[in-house]
Scaffold this active site. Sequence first.
Site: not given
Length: 242
Positions: A103-104
């Site tokens: 994820d970011m």
Amino acid sequence: MERLQKILSAAGVCSRRQAEEFLRAGRVTVNGVPASLGDSADPAGDVVCLDGRPLSAPAERLYLMLHKPRGYVTTLSDERGRRTAADLTADCGARVYPVGRLDMDSEGLLLMTNDGDFAQRLAHPSHGLEKEYRVTVSGRLEGCRERLAALSALEDGTPIAPARVAVLARRGGRWVLSVVICQGLNRQVRRMCALAGLEVARLVRVREGPLELGSLPGGRWRRLTEEELTAVYRSSGRKTPE
């Protein structure tokens, strides 16, 4: 004769799963005739087109390890204009796509390739490749190792295999944990930490199967060595790539 999914994947235009979607959507033709899921072709003699454009010769197979920094999304492009993992490998000489996700807000080891078989084999849950994370947490620290290791389901009831958890360091109000899982569900480690009463300050994937991030700097990539590639295939039940 080869299945069209394999031909499209070998050409480096998509993964096998994406190829199935292209075939269902009618975007693939063989010698000018629309193709269907399950069709085969001769890659040496037939003209296979995607959206009317003939496939180029199969690209060199690339297997890269990227150290994804925080703030990058694990996609080839982003409609919101965010920085992507693909931006960091744009100079590798071919179009490569990520194996799995980070994820970011997470960072660390991310595999990138143009070999659809390789990507599918590593990403499929049945192969159960271990993933190790270094997680810096705060919150309910006492007993957190035991609480994390005891989790058998996520907050929505999805069952999970037991994690291996160790405390690596204690720095005031934060601890650094090693968390090893074999499933890699969406944001799994963060969700586990939330259930255990922990707040994640930093999450770094440092190992996937036999591959270790080591000293690779953030934002940089390197090719997997032949020894690493062989080790990955052995750990997933095959000796070498075809």
